[in-house]
Design a protein around this motif. Structure first.
Motif, PDB file in Angstrom:
ATOM      1  N   TYR A  34      16.822  22.072  86.094  1.00 14.57           N
ATOM      2  CA  TYR A  34      18.062  22.172  86.529  1.00 14.57           C
ATOM      3  C   TYR A  34      18.946  21.038  86.513  1.00 14.57           C
ATOM      4  CZ  TYR A  34      16.413  26.257  88.747  1.00 14.57           C
ATOM      5  OH  TYR A  34      15.880  27.559  89.032  1.00 14.57           O
ATOM      6  N   HIS A  35      18.454  19.866  85.613  1.00 12.39           N
ATOM      7  CA  HIS A  35      19.492  18.841  85.537  1.00 12.39           C
ATOM      8  C   HIS A  35      20.720  19.055  84.966  1.00 12.39           C
ATOM      9  CE1 HIS A  35      20.578  14.814  84.124  1.00 12.39           C
ATOM     10  NE2 HIS A  35      19.590  14.374  84.869  1.00 12.39           N
ATOM     11  N   PRO A  36      21.806  18.596  85.384  1.00  7.77           N
ATOM     12  CA  PRO A  36      23.164  18.721  84.827  1.00  7.77           C
ATOM     13  C   PRO A  36      23.192  18.518  83.535  1.00  7.77           C
ATOM     14  CG  PRO A  36      23.220  17.868  87.118  1.00  7.77           C
ATOM     15  CD  PRO A  36      21.821  17.726  86.489  1.00  7.77           C
ATOM     16  N   ASP A  37      22.727  17.508  82.727  1.00  5.57           N
ATOM     17  CA  ASP A  37      22.789  17.084  81.343  1.00  5.57           C
ATOM     18  C   ASP A  37      22.104  18.393  80.604  1.00  5.57           C
ATOM     19  OD1 ASP A  37      24.064  14.900  81.861  1.00  5.57           O
ATOM     20  OD2 ASP A  37      22.421  13.627  81.398  1.00  5.57           O
ATOM     21  N   LEU A  38      21.150  19.160  81.198  1.00  2.15           N
ATOM     22  CA  LEU A  38      20.485  20.223  80.568  1.00  2.15           C
ATOM     23  C   LEU A  38      21.334  21.662  80.491  1.00  2.15           C
ATOM     24  CD1 LEU A  38      16.885  19.387  80.839  1.00  2.15           C
ATOM     25  CD2 LEU A  38      18.350  18.619  79.135  1.00  2.15           C
ATOM     26  N   ASN A  39      22.338  21.480  81.681  1.00  2.00           N
ATOM     27  CA  ASN A  39      23.117  22.744  81.996  1.00  2.00           C
ATOM     28  C   ASN A  39      24.420  22.723  82.261  1.00  2.00           C
ATOM     29  OD1 ASN A  39      20.536  24.742  82.863  1.00  2.00           O
ATOM     30  ND2 ASN A  39      20.154  22.607  83.534  1.00  2.00           N
ATOM     31  N   PRO A  40      25.117  22.018  81.092  1.00  2.00           N
ATOM     32  CA  PRO A  40      26.512  21.573  81.363  1.00  2.00           C
ATOM     33  C   PRO A  40      27.294  22.669  81.536  1.00  2.00           C
ATOM     34  CG  PRO A  40      25.960  21.615  79.038  1.00  2.00           C
ATOM     35  CD  PRO A  40      24.620  21.642  79.743  1.00  2.00           C
ATOM     36  N   GLY A  41      28.228  22.500  82.692  1.00  2.00           N
ATOM     37  CA  GLY A  41      29.157  23.512  83.226  1.00  2.00           C
ATOM     38  C   GLY A  41      28.622  24.428  84.215  1.00  2.00           C
ATOM     39  N   ASP A  42      27.266  24.276  84.211  1.00  2.00           N
ATOM     40  CA  ASP A  42      26.647  25.449  85.066  1.00  2.00           C
ATOM     41  C   ASP A  42      26.789  25.190  86.567  1.00  2.00           C
ATOM     42  OD1 ASP A  42      24.789  27.324  86.360  1.00  2.00           O
ATOM     43  OD2 ASP A  42      23.320  27.505  84.568  1.00  2.00           O
ATOM     44  N   LYS A  43      27.564  25.884  87.131  1.00  2.00           N
ATOM     45  CA  LYS A  43      27.739  25.112  88.600  1.00  2.00           C
ATOM     46  C   LYS A  43      26.390  25.731  89.533  1.00  2.00           C
ATOM     47  CE  LYS A  43      31.611  23.538  88.412  1.00  2.00           C
ATOM     48  NZ  LYS A  43      31.739  21.950  88.482  1.00  2.00           N
ATOM     49  N   ARG A 136      30.543  11.320  87.766  1.00  2.00           N
ATOM     50  CA  ARG A 136      31.789  10.952  87.090  1.00  2.00           C
ATOM     51  C   ARG A 136      31.618  10.384  85.988  1.00  2.00           C
ATOM     52  NH1 ARG A 136      31.861   9.521  92.336  1.00  2.00           N
ATOM     53  NH2 ARG A 136      30.968   7.540  91.791  1.00  2.00           N
ATOM     54  N   GLN A 137      30.246   9.771  85.534  1.00  2.00           N
ATOM     55  CA  GLN A 137      29.794   9.283  84.339  1.00  2.00           C
ATOM     56  C   GLN A 137      28.370   9.610  84.254  1.00  2.00           C
ATOM     57  OE1 GLN A 137      29.288   4.687  83.617  1.00  2.00           O
ATOM     58  NE2 GLN A 137      31.215   5.112  82.819  1.00  2.00           N
ATOM     59  N   ARG A 138      28.272  10.210  82.876  1.00  2.00           N
ATOM     60  CA  ARG A 138      26.812  10.276  82.681  1.00  2.00           C
ATOM     61  C   ARG A 138      26.641  10.120  81.187  1.00  2.00           C
ATOM     62  NH1 ARG A 138      27.432  15.379  85.280  1.00  2.00           N
ATOM     63  NH2 ARG A 138      26.997  16.542  83.236  1.00  2.00           N
ATOM     64  N   ARG A 139      25.384   9.859  80.816  1.00  3.43           N
ATOM     65  CA  ARG A 139      25.133   9.660  79.236  1.00  3.43           C
ATOM     66  C   ARG A 139      24.993  10.696  78.474  1.00  3.43           C
ATOM     67  NH1 ARG A 139      20.201   9.427  76.315  1.00  3.43           N
ATOM     68  NH2 ARG A 139      19.992   7.970  74.679  1.00  3.43           N
ATOM     69  N   GLY A 140      25.549  10.696  77.324  1.00  2.96           N
ATOM     70  CA  GLY A 140      25.334  12.089  76.588  1.00  2.96           C
ATOM     71  C   GLY A 140      23.908  12.304  76.080  1.00  2.96           C
ATOM     72  N   ARG A 141      23.840  13.679  75.776  1.00  2.00           N
ATOM     73  CA  ARG A 141      22.392  14.133  75.561  1.00  2.00           C
ATOM     74  C   ARG A 141      22.005  13.743  74.039  1.00  2.00           C
ATOM     75  NH1 ARG A 141      22.665  20.481  76.247  1.00  2.00           N
ATOM     76  NH2 ARG A 141      24.420  20.043  74.857  1.00  2.00           N
ATOM     77  N   GLY A 199      32.954  11.156  81.213  1.00  3.77           N
ATOM     78  CA  GLY A 199      33.510  10.410  82.011  1.00  3.77           C
ATOM     79  C   GLY A 199      33.466   8.758  81.611  1.00  3.77           C
ATOM     80  N   GLY A 200      33.495   8.604  80.159  1.00  6.78           N
ATOM     81  CA  GLY A 200      33.211   7.224  79.750  1.00  6.78           C
ATOM     82  C   GLY A 200      31.782   6.760  79.665  1.00  6.78           C
ATOM     83  N   GLY A 201      30.864   7.663  79.829  1.00  4.30           N
ATOM     84  CA  GLY A 201      29.367   7.210  79.640  1.00  4.30           C
ATOM     85  C   GLY A 201      29.047   7.011  78.243  1.00  4.30           C
ATOM     86  N   PRO A 202      27.890   6.630  77.978  1.00  3.31           N
ATOM     87  CA  PRO A 202      27.523   6.190  76.796  1.00  3.31           C
ATOM     88  C   PRO A 202      26.906   7.236  75.894  1.00  3.31           C
ATOM     89  CG  PRO A 202      25.658   5.583  78.216  1.00  3.31           C
ATOM     90  CD  PRO A 202      26.927   5.860  79.032  1.00  3.31           C
ATOM     91  N   ALA A 203      27.064   7.553  74.612  1.00  2.88           N
ATOM     92  CA  ALA A 203      26.711   8.451  73.845  1.00  2.88           C
ATOM     93  C   ALA A 203      25.240   8.734  73.880  1.00  2.88           C
ATOM     94  CB  ALA A 203      27.240   8.380  72.653  1.00  2.88           C
ATOM     95  N   GLY A 204      24.515   9.850  73.621  1.00  2.00           N
ATOM     96  CA  GLY A 204      23.132   9.879  73.414  1.00  2.00           C
ATOM     97  C   GLY A 204      22.773   9.433  72.098  1.00  2.00           C
ATOM     98  N   ASP A 205      21.246   9.747  71.620  1.00  4.68           N
ATOM     99  CA  ASP A 205      20.952   9.264  70.510  1.00  4.68           C
ATOM    100  C   ASP A 205      20.726  10.458  69.553  1.00  4.68           C
ATOM    101  OD1 ASP A 205      20.958   6.538  71.284  1.00  4.68           O
ATOM    102  OD2 ASP A 205      18.900   6.774  71.955  1.00  4.68           O
ATOM    103  N   LEU A 206      20.676  10.101  68.441  1.00  3.89           N
ATOM    104  CA  LEU A 206      20.263  11.344  67.439  1.00  3.89           C
ATOM    105  C   LEU A 206      19.064  11.111  66.879  1.00  3.89           C
ATOM    106  CD1 LEU A 206      20.998  13.694  65.580  1.00  3.89           C
ATOM    107  CD2 LEU A 206      21.967  12.069  63.971  1.00  3.89           C
ATOM    108  N   TYR A 207      18.032  11.999  66.804  1.00  2.00           N
ATOM    109  CA  TYR A 207      16.637  11.910  66.100  1.00  2.00           C
ATOM    110  C   TYR A 207      16.650  12.676  64.918  1.00  2.00           C
ATOM    111  CZ  TYR A 207      15.198   9.351  70.418  1.00  2.00           C
ATOM    112  OH  TYR A 207      15.206   8.314  71.438  1.00  2.00           O
TER     113      TYR A 207
END
Length: 314
Positions: A34-43, A136-141, A199-207
């Motif tokens: 249920y982590h918000p990063d894995l469920n963007p926009g899912d209230k 407010r601020q989260r790292r990108g996936r 919210g200005g958080g850092p971008a994630g990485d690409l694998y």
């Protein structure tokens, strides 16, 4: 004010007798789901994430769990709760370490353990096993994609331009440094090339996951390269020297007399990998006969058959 009872054990899917280590395992499994990063926009996922964090905050702590368990029979029936004896003056410190800024605990929680958590901020996601994110601020996936290499590119390594299609429908081209000897299935990390942060958080990485393109001459067996060499019957019988391709250029190979079909000859260090772990190239012998011999060739084969003492099936 009456507040609704929350069954923390039910929220985590465990029994009241479950040990703390197993509670931690159950929490981590649900937190990943249920982590918000894995469920963007899912209230709904966001609310569920808050609930399991709140439940774990109580059940991971022996003292808070003991006090919670003293609620008595109300926990079985989901009745309205006005407060339990022994909780009137209980206050817990949520400061230090990771903290609970923006935890957004329920009224039930604050009725039991005090309003210190809410006083530090409204909303948010509370403790997070995957990083110090806030609402407010989260790292990108992180993002994973596949790209294709020829065996020669994988063998030599070097820089390569890789074009990728983005979720928006566009495309971007990146310069990728390919390690020499890279293997099938290896992942190359490009820092900051994943999804943008919120919210200005850092971008994630690409694998980038390596896939080997089919080759017209070679096949792979792990780190080893296989090349099929066809010989004429007289070359196999008498021996010969042939030019053999490798990923590192052509080489001359001497075939000893009496070569049999299926035999493998090794060229050391001509496979994939690096250093002492580098694979080899195997030259697999096959014997090819003329499909339509001339009359003279047929006479010679017949003479050989009459005079030779060799028996293939003996």
């Amino acid at each position: 004010m009456a507040v609704e009872y929350k069954d923390y054990y039910k929220l985590l899917g465990v029994e009241r007798s479950t040990p703390r280590d197993d509670i931690s395992k159950a929490y981590k499994k649900l937190a990943r789901k249920y982590h918000p990063d894995l469920n963007p926009g899912d209230k709904n996922a966001e609310e569920r994430f808050k609930e399991i964090n709140e439940a774990y905050e109580v059940l991971k702590d022996d003292e808070k769990r003991r006090l919670y368990d003293q609620l008595g029979p109300n926990w079985q029936h989901g009745q309205q709760f006005q407060g339990a004896p022994g909780f009137e003056n209980m206050r817990f410190d949520f400061g230090g370490g990771r903290g609970f800024e923006g935890a957004g605990f329920s009224d039930f929680f604050e009725t039991l353990f005090g309003g210190g958590a809410r006083a530090r901020g409204q909303g948010g996601f509370g403790p997070d096993p995957f990083g110090n994110f806030s609402a407010r601020q989260r790292r990108g996936r992180d993002v994973e994609a596949e790209f294709s290499l020829t065996l020669e590119e994988a063998f030599r390594g070097g820089r390569k331009a890789v074009s990728l299609r983005e979720a928006s429908g566009g495309a971007k081209t990146l310069e990728v440094n390919i390690p020499a000897g890279v293997r099938e299935g290896a992942r190359i990390r490009l820092a900051g090339q994943g999804d943008p942060g919120m919210g200005g958080g850092p971008a994630g990485d690409l694998y980038l996951k390596v896939r080997m393109a089919p080759h017209p001459q070679f096949t792979l067996d792990g780190d080893n390269v296989i090349y099929d060499l066809q010989l004429a019957p007289w070359e196999a019988a008498l021996g010969t020297t042939v030019r053999v391709p490798t990923l590192d250029g052509d080489v001359d190979m001497t075939i000893a007399p009496g070569a049999c079909s299926g035999r493998k000859l090794r060229l050391r260090g001509k496979g994939l990998g690096s250093g002492v772990a580098r694979g080899d190239q195997y030259v697999r012998i096959g014997i090819r006969t003329p499909g339509e011999p001339t009359e003279r060739e047929r006479e010679l084969w017949q003479e050989l058959a009459r005079t030779s003492a060799f028996r293939a099936r003996d």
